[in-house]
Design a protein around this motif. Structure first.
Motif, PDB file in Angstrom:
ATOM      1  N   ARG A 258      20.745  38.888  64.352  1.00  0.00           N
ATOM      2  CA  ARG A 258      21.340  38.944  63.007  1.00  0.00           C
ATOM      3  C   ARG A 258      22.371  40.063  63.022  1.00  0.00           C
ATOM      4  O   ARG A 258      22.056  41.233  62.786  1.00  0.00           O
ATOM      5  N   ARG A 259      23.590  39.701  63.319  1.00  0.00           N
ATOM      6  CA  ARG A 259      24.667  40.681  63.443  1.00  0.00           C
ATOM      7  C   ARG A 259      24.895  41.449  62.144  1.00  0.00           C
ATOM      8  O   ARG A 259      25.229  42.636  62.174  1.00  0.00           O
ATOM      9  N   ASP A 260      24.701  40.788  61.011  1.00  0.00           N
ATOM     10  CA  ASP A 260      24.881  41.474  59.723  1.00  0.00           C
ATOM     11  C   ASP A 260      23.887  42.613  59.573  1.00  0.00           C
ATOM     12  O   ASP A 260      24.232  43.701  59.098  1.00  0.00           O
TER      13      ASP A 260
ATOM     14  N   ARG B 153      27.487  34.482  72.140  1.00  0.00           N
ATOM     15  CA  ARG B 153      28.483  34.324  71.076  1.00  0.00           C
ATOM     16  C   ARG B 153      28.422  32.941  70.433  1.00  0.00           C
ATOM     17  O   ARG B 153      28.770  32.763  69.284  1.00  0.00           O
TER      18      ARG B 153
ATOM     19  N   LEU C 124      22.789  39.220  71.666  1.00  0.00           N
ATOM     20  CA  LEU C 124      24.132  39.560  71.209  1.00  0.00           C
ATOM     21  C   LEU C 124      25.208  39.011  72.151  1.00  0.00           C
ATOM     22  O   LEU C 124      26.329  38.753  71.727  1.00  0.00           O
TER      23      LEU C 124
ATOM     24  N   SER D 127      24.962  45.444  61.967  1.00  0.00           N
ATOM     25  CA  SER D 127      26.144  46.136  61.436  1.00  0.00           C
ATOM     26  C   SER D 127      25.761  47.052  60.289  1.00  0.00           C
ATOM     27  O   SER D 127      26.256  48.180  60.188  1.00  0.00           O
TER      28      SER D 127
END
Length: 119
Positions: A102-104, A55, A52, A107
């Motif tokens: 996988r930020r999605d 960036r 994470l 979230s």
């Protein structure tokens, strides 16, 4: 002997109502639990933190292994668990494998657990 959880596809981001909205059904509870189970290890939490923090892209297995002071094979195992849970994606680039969070998916998991924190 521990009870084996059934196999379900958790590679896509979780998509269910927040757990605080109403009692969840068995399938939704299992989907949340499998993703949390993948994160229920200090090494995996550290790997997610490292990914994470990237960036601008991803990290390869060798760099991740050095960062957590473990063998590449051990890190690959942990990354496999995170990939199975849909929290990490991996791509081969030449002789190395690069991993990205996988930020999605993260979230979506946060929203399911506590929607008020994700506004």
């Amino acid at each position: 002997m521990p009870k084996t959880l059934p196999k379900i596809d958790v590679s896509a981001p979780i998509c269910c109502a927040p757990v605080a909205a109403a009692p969840v059904d068995d399938r939704a509870a299992l989907e949340v639990a499998l993703r949390l189970k993948a994160l229920a290890d200090p090494v995996r939490v550290k790997l997610m933190s490292l990914l994470l923090a990237q960036r601008d892209g991803s990290m390869n297995t060798r760099d991740l292994a050095a960062a957590v002071a473990l063998a590449e094979s051990t890190v690959s195992h942990h990354l496999g668990q995170l990939r199975t849970a849909g929290l990490v994606e991996s791509t081969r680039q030449g002789m190395s494998v690069h991993h990205a969070a996988r930020r999605d998916a993260l979230s979506a998991l946060c929203f399911v657990l506590a929607p008020e924190c994700c506004r």
